[in-house]
Design a protein around this motif. Sequence first.
Motif, short mmCIF file in Angstrom:
data_model
loop_
_atom_site.label_atom_id
_atom_site.label_comp_id
_atom_site.label_asym_id
_atom_site.label_seq_id
_atom_site.Cartn_x
_atom_site.Cartn_y
_atom_site.Cartn_z
N VAL A 22 76.69 -11.50 -39.07
CA VAL A 22 76.92 -10.23 -39.76
C VAL A 22 77.03 -10.51 -41.25
N VAL A 23 76.16 -9.84 -42.06
CA VAL A 23 76.21 -10.03 -43.50
C VAL A 23 76.76 -8.79 -44.22
N GLU A 24 76.69 -7.62 -43.57
CA GLU A 24 77.29 -6.40 -44.12
C GLU A 24 77.88 -5.60 -42.98
N TYR A 25 79.02 -4.95 -43.25
CA TYR A 25 79.71 -4.17 -42.23
C TYR A 25 80.17 -2.85 -42.82
N GLY A 26 79.94 -1.77 -42.08
CA GLY A 26 80.41 -0.46 -42.49
C GLY A 26 80.77 0.36 -41.27
N GLN A 27 81.90 1.06 -41.34
CA GLN A 27 82.35 1.86 -40.21
C GLN A 27 82.50 3.31 -40.65
N GLY A 33 84.42 12.29 -31.95
CA GLY A 33 83.27 11.58 -31.40
C GLY A 33 83.39 10.07 -31.45
N GLY A 34 84.51 9.54 -31.90
CA GLY A 34 84.67 8.10 -32.02
C GLY A 34 84.17 7.61 -33.36
N SER A 35 83.69 6.38 -33.39
CA SER A 35 83.21 5.82 -34.65
C SER A 35 81.85 5.16 -34.45
N ILE A 36 81.17 5.04 -35.56
CA ILE A 36 79.87 4.36 -35.58
C ILE A 36 80.00 3.18 -36.54
N VAL A 37 79.48 2.03 -36.11
CA VAL A 37 79.52 0.83 -36.94
C VAL A 37 78.09 0.49 -37.35
N ASN A 38 77.86 0.44 -38.67
CA ASN A 38 76.56 0.03 -39.21
C ASN A 38 76.70 -1.38 -39.77
N VAL A 39 75.82 -2.27 -39.31
CA VAL A 39 75.86 -3.66 -39.78
C VAL A 39 74.46 -4.10 -40.18
N LYS A 40 74.43 -5.10 -41.04
CA LYS A 40 73.18 -5.81 -41.32
C LYS A 40 73.37 -7.20 -40.73
N LEU A 41 72.41 -7.61 -39.91
CA LEU A 41 72.49 -8.87 -39.20
C LEU A 41 71.40 -9.81 -39.68
N LYS A 42 71.78 -11.07 -39.96
CA LYS A 42 70.80 -12.08 -40.36
C LYS A 42 70.50 -12.96 -39.17
N ASN A 43 69.21 -13.03 -38.81
CA ASN A 43 68.77 -13.88 -37.71
C ASN A 43 68.95 -15.33 -38.15
N LEU A 44 69.70 -16.12 -37.39
CA LEU A 44 69.97 -17.51 -37.77
C LEU A 44 68.80 -18.44 -37.47
N ASP A 46 65.16 -17.35 -37.81
CA ASP A 46 64.06 -17.14 -38.75
C ASP A 46 64.50 -16.56 -40.10
N GLY A 47 65.78 -16.22 -40.26
CA GLY A 47 66.30 -15.75 -41.54
C GLY A 47 66.07 -14.28 -41.83
N SER A 48 65.42 -13.55 -40.93
CA SER A 48 65.18 -12.12 -41.18
C SER A 48 66.49 -11.34 -41.08
N VAL A 49 66.56 -10.23 -41.82
CA VAL A 49 67.75 -9.38 -41.82
C VAL A 49 67.37 -8.02 -41.24
N ILE A 50 68.16 -7.57 -40.25
CA ILE A 50 67.87 -6.28 -39.62
C ILE A 50 69.11 -5.39 -39.69
N PRO A 51 68.92 -4.07 -39.86
CA PRO A 51 70.05 -3.15 -39.76
C PRO A 51 70.27 -2.76 -38.30
N LYS A 52 71.49 -2.56 -37.90
CA LYS A 52 71.79 -2.18 -36.52
C LYS A 52 72.98 -1.23 -36.51
N THR A 53 72.96 -0.25 -35.63
CA THR A 53 74.05 0.71 -35.49
C THR A 53 74.61 0.61 -34.08
N PHE A 54 75.95 0.52 -33.99
CA PHE A 54 76.63 0.45 -32.70
C PHE A 54 77.59 1.62 -32.57
N LYS A 55 77.71 2.15 -31.36
CA LYS A 55 78.68 3.19 -31.07
C LYS A 55 79.93 2.55 -30.50
N GLY A 56 81.02 3.29 -30.43
CA GLY A 56 82.33 2.76 -30.03
C GLY A 56 82.38 2.05 -28.71
#
Length: 186
Positions: A22-27, A33-44, A46-56
């Motif tokens: 995890v390189v960035e975290y936002g809640q 409705g609970g909470s939503i967590v938005n993160v940016k994940l760095k693939n260990l 190949d080094g690519s960075v992807i955004p991902k959203t998770f629900k509670g």
Amino acid sequence: MYQPTDLKKGIVCQIDGKPYRVVEYGQKVMGRGGSIVNVKLKNLIDGSVIPKTFKGQDKIERAEVSNKGVQYLYTDGDLFYFMDPETFEQFELNSDIVDIAAQYLKEGDMLNLQFFDGKVINVELPKNLYLEVTYAEDVVKGDTTSNVLKDATLETGLVVKVPAFIKTGDIISVDTTTGDYRERKK
């Protein structure tokens, strides 16, 4: 298993069988409705960075990533050789795994390798390294009044921008994440 709110910066998790940090975290709290967590994940791998959203209620798998301290020995073409200082076992890595860390390696350096599923996935350098300046142009008289930067070649072959007062033979600290000059060793 992690809950989405456990995914703080620096946590390593596994998604679709691949390790991510995890390189960035936002809640965002959505009231009832609970909470939503938005993160940016760095693939260990190949080094690519992807955004991902998770629900509670989502569950995120932990990644079994281990670190091992090794000593860098030498390079031979595209192969880099390392040694475990405890067992004296030697092993080689391709240049695609070593990647940009090759610019900072000098013989005898201690560093960490990250393993996932028994394979090396990353060469982890210290945040800052001290390297000797092997070439820096002399300062032109009158250029020292403003904040002038010049190129300096380091003992590993890396070229960085440094302040005008840095001379050949100085030892400087370089930030390995950005490649920027930090300070001159006193």
